[in-house]
Structure formats: structure tokens, C-alpha cells
Motif scaffolding. Structure first.
Motif: not given
Length: 306
Positions: A32-38
Motif C-alpha cells: 500500500i502506498t502512502q497518500d499520493l497527489d495524483l
């Protein structure tokens, strides 16, 4: 990235190069990634494998859909998840390269991604166990505009003379595809990146992908890319012609005609030659350092002309 039931190793073989994220734990298996700015992102790509064709003990062949791997995204901190892609257990016993366009709902500044293998149902109870096929991921990349498609800057052409990029002789005996990102001019038509889309010679300003089997004496066209179709960066993929699947092959990207410095500029990025055994070569161009490399562990130079 948070890993459960996983580690970095080569227990499922080499996916892209060197080690990969390998999942073979007896409990939860997920990344699981950290929260990303996509916001502004366009795509997600990675290499993946579930089990193996030769049924290795450390990476044994899957036998049912429950051994597949799911890719989800969440925009609320992991409270709810939305399915983005299913890695089918039958298709991933050999290494596969996934290129996935991101849906609009995933383009937030708090998006996290998750690869996970569902639990096994035994006697009506959700359990997990080592009998599931192991799996692996490698070279995960999220990109949007031209620059994020690869590491470093793009190879940019704005000279007044010949504009082309050509490789040294390559061994394409086991090559299957050629993949790269290309942009010609731009939608904003800036001084540093513009193209005349209405002139009488626009067709001649295309960028050609070619190959040669006689050290550049003659060239054969694989594909041509018209400026009107590439004012925004696009990733394209072509099958390597059967006639080019040999040793000593040159590849080149060439613009036959242009109006000189300040006109008809183009850029090339993230070039890959993918082999049939799922190894990959990559060209990475760094304008900042003046290096143009073709490499697969051992670096090989790429010739570039103005």
C-alpha cells in the motif's frame, strides 16, 4: 510504501532488473502506498508476476482465480477501495508489463494504491495460507505530462541541422516490442516547442521510427508520427518486425524536414525495447548531464544529432 507479507528479493525471478517486491508470506500479502497527489497524473505502470511457468517452489504456479492479485485505489484514507485492475492468475505466470490509465475519480491529492492478494475461503471462514501462489512487482511508475514518463529530462530536438537519435548496433534476436513517449510541438505553441500544422510540408515534418540491418546504409520504416497527432505527449508501442529480430540492428528516430532552430521541435522519452522473455532494455536520456545511454545493466551509448 507499506508492505505486509513481502520483501525485496528475486524469489520470483527478475521482472525488470535486479530485485523486486516479492510476496510469499503466510498471512496478509499486500503493498500500500502512502497518500499520493495524483492531480495531473495520467497513468500507472509496473511489471508483475504471479507464480511461474516452471513452478518454482518459491514461486509456484497458481491454479485458481483466488490466487490473482487486485489493484485498488482509495481516496478516503483506506476506508473504502475501488478496483482498478485485476491481475489474472492465468496471464501473469510469465512477467507482464501493465500500463493503466488512471480514472478521473482517482486523480486527487489523497489517493493511495494497493496491490493485494485475496484471502482463501476455508470452511466458510476467511483465512490465508502459504498454499497461494507467490507474486512480485517491480518498476512501479506514475506519470502524467512528458517529464514524468521517465527519470531525468527528455531528449529534445531544436537544432538547425539533422535531427535524429540513433542507437549503436543492438541484439534484437529476442525483442518483441519497442515502446517510447513522443511529443511534437505542443498545444500551447510556445517558442521552444511549436509546430506548423497547416503548412504545405507538414507531412514531411513527421518523426519516423526506423531500423537498419546493414549499419545504416539503408533504413526501413516501422512507424511515422505526424505533428498533428502528437502535440501532447503520447506513449506508443510497436511490434519489432520479424526482419529486424537479429543482431547488429540500428534504431533511429528521424525528422526528415523542419524549419530550423525555433521551429518544429520534438522530444523523446522513456524508450524501451522489451524482450520476449520479459527482460527489458531502457534508454534514459539526461539532457542536464549531457548523457544519452542505452542500457541493461551494462551501459551502451546512444548517438544524438542536433
Amino acid at each position: 510504501m507499506s508492505l505486509e507479507g513481502g520483501s525485496t528479493c528475486t524469489e520470483c525471478g527478475i521482472l525488470a532488473e535486479d530485485t523486486a517486491l516479492y510476496f510469499g508470506g503466510s498471512t496478509v500479502r499486500q503493498a500500500i502506498t502512502q497518500d499520493l497527489d495524483l492531480r495531473g497524473a495520467k497513468f500507472l505502470q509496473y511489471w508483475g508476476r504471479i507464480g511461474s511457468e516452471n513452478n518454482m517452489t518459491s514461486c509456484h504456479r497458481p491454479i485458481c482465480r483466488k490466487e490473482g492479485v487486485l489493484l485498488d485505489y482509495s481516496t478516503d484514507g483506506g476506508i473504502t477501495w475501488t478496483l482498478l485492475h485485476e491481475m489474472d492468475y492465468q496471464k501473469y505466470i510469465s512477467v507482464r508489463h501493465d500500463y493503466i490509465l488512471l480514472p478521473e475519480d482517482a486523480l486527487t491529492n489523497t489517493t493511495r494504491l494497493r496491490w493485494w492478494q485475496p484471502f482463501v475461503i476455508s470452511n466458510g471462514i476467511v483465512v490465508s495460507g502459504v498454499e497461494r501462489a507467490q507474486w512480485a512487482l517491480d518498476n512501479i511508475l506514475i506519470g502524467g505530462a512528458l517529464a514524468p514518463y521517465a527519470h531525468g529530462d527528455s531528449l529534445y530536438f531544436n537544432g538547425c541541422q539533422i535531427r535524429q537519435a540513433a542507437t549503436k548496433p543492438l541484439d534484437l534476436t529476442r525483442a518483441s516490442k519497442i515502446m517510447f513517449v513522443l511529443q511534437i510541438g505542443s498545444t500551447s505553441q510556445t517558442d521552444s516547442c511549436n509546430s506548423d500544422l497547416s503548412g504545405p510540408h507538414t507531412v514531411d515534418k513527421a518523426v519516423l521510427l526506423q531500423y537498419s540491418v546493414n549499419n545504416g546504409i539503408t533504413w526501413h520504416v516501422i512507424a511515422q508520427h505526424q505533428p498533428k497527432d502528437f502535440t501532447q505527449a503520447q506513449r506508443v508501442s510497436y511490434n519489432v518486425p520479424l526482419e529486424a529480430r537479429m543482431k547488429g540492428v540500428l534504431l533511429r528516430w528521424w525528422q526528415p524536414r523542419h524549419n530550423g532552430t525555433g521551429h518544429d521541435q520534438w522530444a523523446l522519452d522513456h524508450v524501451e525495447v522489451v524482450l520476449t522473455r520479459k527482460q527489458n532494455y531502457m534508454m534514459n536520456f539526461s539532457r542536464q548531464h549531457g548523457l544519452r545511454h542505452f542500457y541493461n545493466r551494462r551501459r551502451r551509448s546512444l548517438r544524438r544529432y542536433p
